[in-house]
Design a protein around this motif. Sequence first.
Motif, PDB file in Angstrom:
ATOM      1  N   GLY A 296       0.767  -1.782   0.169  1.00 49.17           N
ATOM      2  CA  GLY A 296       0.040  -0.298  -0.149  1.00 49.17           C
ATOM      3  C   GLY A 296       0.696   1.508  -0.056  1.00 49.17           C
ATOM      4  O   GLY A 296       0.100   2.487  -0.348  1.00 49.17           O
ATOM      5  N   PRO A 297       2.524   1.250   0.622  1.00 43.25           N
ATOM      6  CA  PRO A 297       2.511   2.582   0.600  1.00 43.25           C
ATOM      7  C   PRO A 297       3.365   3.293  -0.740  1.00 43.25           C
ATOM      8  O   PRO A 297       3.461   1.964  -1.828  1.00 43.25           O
ATOM      9  CB  PRO A 297       3.685   2.309   1.376  1.00 43.25           C
ATOM     10  N   LYS A 298       2.748   4.404  -1.273  1.00 40.40           N
ATOM     11  CA  LYS A 298       3.500   5.043  -1.974  1.00 40.40           C
ATOM     12  C   LYS A 298       5.497   5.147  -1.983  1.00 40.40           C
ATOM     13  O   LYS A 298       5.434   4.948  -3.722  1.00 40.40           O
ATOM     14  CB  LYS A 298       3.136   6.851  -1.955  1.00 40.40           C
ATOM     15  N   LEU A 299       6.349   4.897  -1.527  1.00 37.56           N
ATOM     16  CA  LEU A 299       7.763   5.055  -1.221  1.00 37.56           C
ATOM     17  C   LEU A 299       7.962   3.794   0.029  1.00 37.56           C
ATOM     18  O   LEU A 299       7.419   3.789   1.204  1.00 37.56           O
ATOM     19  CB  LEU A 299       8.053   6.798  -0.462  1.00 37.56           C
ATOM     20  N   VAL A 300       8.849   3.293  -0.521  1.00 41.74           N
ATOM     21  CA  VAL A 300       9.517   2.120  -0.083  1.00 41.74           C
ATOM     22  C   VAL A 300      10.668   2.432   0.097  1.00 41.74           C
ATOM     23  O   VAL A 300      11.664   2.551  -0.546  1.00 41.74           O
ATOM     24  CB  VAL A 300       9.333   0.638   0.078  1.00 41.74           C
ATOM     25  N   ILE A 301      11.136   2.448   1.933  1.00 41.11           N
ATOM     26  CA  ILE A 301      12.639   2.585   2.176  1.00 41.11           C
ATOM     27  C   ILE A 301      13.450   1.291   2.974  1.00 41.11           C
ATOM     28  O   ILE A 301      12.803   1.095   3.727  1.00 41.11           O
ATOM     29  CB  ILE A 301      12.916   3.730   2.485  1.00 41.11           C
ATOM     30  N   LEU A 302      14.490   0.396   2.147  1.00 40.46           N
ATOM     31  CA  LEU A 302      14.278  -0.969   2.524  1.00 40.46           C
ATOM     32  C   LEU A 302      15.790  -0.490   2.603  1.00 40.46           C
ATOM     33  O   LEU A 302      16.861   0.053   2.005  1.00 40.46           O
ATOM     34  CB  LEU A 302      14.492  -1.530   1.201  1.00 40.46           C
ATOM     35  N   THR A 303      15.984  -0.660   4.224  1.00 38.62           N
ATOM     36  CA  THR A 303      17.544  -0.434   5.261  1.00 38.62           C
ATOM     37  C   THR A 303      18.412  -1.880   4.512  1.00 38.62           C
ATOM     38  O   THR A 303      17.686  -2.421   4.888  1.00 38.62           O
ATOM     39  CB  THR A 303      17.634   0.370   6.301  1.00 38.62           C
TER      40      THR A 303
ATOM     41  N   ALA B  92      18.044   0.934  -0.548  1.00 37.72           N
ATOM     42  CA  ALA B  92      17.204   1.011  -1.639  1.00 37.72           C
ATOM     43  C   ALA B  92      16.252   1.838  -1.698  1.00 37.72           C
ATOM     44  O   ALA B  92      14.654   1.116  -0.415  1.00 37.72           O
ATOM     45  CB  ALA B  92      16.945  -0.041  -1.763  1.00 37.72           C
ATOM     46  N   ALA B  93      15.377   2.690  -1.952  1.00 37.51           N
ATOM     47  CA  ALA B  93      14.322   3.568  -2.244  1.00 37.51           C
ATOM     48  C   ALA B  93      13.044   3.033  -3.479  1.00 37.51           C
ATOM     49  O   ALA B  93      13.378   3.543  -4.643  1.00 37.51           O
ATOM     50  CB  ALA B  93      13.984   4.952  -2.117  1.00 37.51           C
ATOM     51  N   TYR B  94      12.372   2.344  -3.136  1.00 33.55           N
ATOM     52  CA  TYR B  94      11.020   2.715  -4.525  1.00 33.55           C
ATOM     53  C   TYR B  94      10.055   3.334  -4.535  1.00 33.55           C
ATOM     54  O   TYR B  94       9.332   3.118  -3.599  1.00 33.55           O
ATOM     55  CB  TYR B  94      10.973   0.802  -4.777  1.00 33.55           C
ATOM     56  N   GLN B  95       9.667   4.387  -5.308  1.00 29.83           N
ATOM     57  CA  GLN B  95       9.205   5.308  -5.725  1.00 29.83           C
ATOM     58  C   GLN B  95       8.237   4.528  -6.816  1.00 29.83           C
ATOM     59  O   GLN B  95       8.039   4.599  -7.848  1.00 29.83           O
ATOM     60  CB  GLN B  95       9.341   6.088  -6.492  1.00 29.83           C
ATOM     61  N   GLN B  96       6.746   4.112  -6.215  1.00 29.60           N
ATOM     62  CA  GLN B  96       5.652   3.317  -6.775  1.00 29.60           C
ATOM     63  C   GLN B  96       5.068   3.731  -8.182  1.00 29.60           C
ATOM     64  O   GLN B  96       4.886   3.100  -9.197  1.00 29.60           O
ATOM     65  CB  GLN B  96       3.940   2.918  -6.009  1.00 29.60           C
ATOM     66  N   GLN B  97       4.894   5.294  -7.785  1.00 26.83           N
ATOM     67  CA  GLN B  97       4.716   6.697  -8.731  1.00 26.83           C
ATOM     68  C   GLN B  97       5.182   5.667 -10.471  1.00 26.83           C
ATOM     69  O   GLN B  97       4.787   5.790 -11.315  1.00 26.83           O
ATOM     70  CB  GLN B  97       3.924   7.261  -8.058  1.00 26.83           C
TER      71      GLN B  97
END
Length: 289
Positions: free
Chosen positions: A180-187, A201-206
């Motif tokens: 559901g989140p728009k932005l995932v910040i994986l550490t 790694a930062a993933y922007q869904q849009q």
Amino acid sequence: MHRDKQQKKVLAVHDISCIGRCSLTVALPILSVASIETAIIPTSILSTHTGGFSGFTFRDLTDDILPVIDHWQSLSLKFDSIYTGYLGSIKQLDIISTLFSRLKQADTLIFVDPVMGDHGKLYTNFSADFPSKMAKLCKHADIIKPNMTEAFLMLDEPYIEGPYTKDYIESIVKRLAQLGPKLVILTGVYLTGNENQIGVAAYQQQSDNIIYRFADKIDGVYHGTGDIFASTLLAALLNNQPLGEAISIAIAFTVNSIKRTKAAQTDVRYGVNFEAGLAELGLLLQTKD
């Protein structure tokens, strides 16, 4: 100097560990030095954090959370962001979901740090169904910041030790975004062929875009650094830093805090020396309009 006419306001929902720099004792000073007004809801109070200490005291504040929200609603309070960290039980997850529905407005940024595990293991005080419940809470979030362990737990997959390929990291962050989140910040990301560095790694869904940022690995276990990174990242984003720059600022501040502590050879159970960098961080985060 900071030229915003109106201060940003954050609600930080974390525990208070009275000794051992983490959770609210980290979030409050970092957000405050960035000129962000910070309200708090403590979820519990501990005499120390749980890493490396025994015999600590613990007071559960679950029953106090909803009355606080009731009072705040009567005051018509507005928050630019709601930022959650350690939540100690499934009951608290349910209450925070209610908090989001009652206090979130159209422009409120929901930042969930799904604190529940590290080094491949779920924290011992959590039940086996806690990760799936946390995953459901993340559907309400705009941003989530799991480490690798928490990512595997929420995806209900066995933990795999790195290094990882970029393709594999991409598959992880995209599946987390499906929560559901728009932005995932994986550490805690480190890649094959670059094992001496660790980062994000930062993933922007849009935009379907992934940003990577790394720093040299430092040996040892340092408590509270996830809270330092998350709080600094949120502070930078609310002060209008672009995502890539905000991540770089948060990594640098966290790494420098670790380096100071390592150089001083202080007991790592008490957290890292982030305080010595606050003045510089404050100046850095007050330069963007």
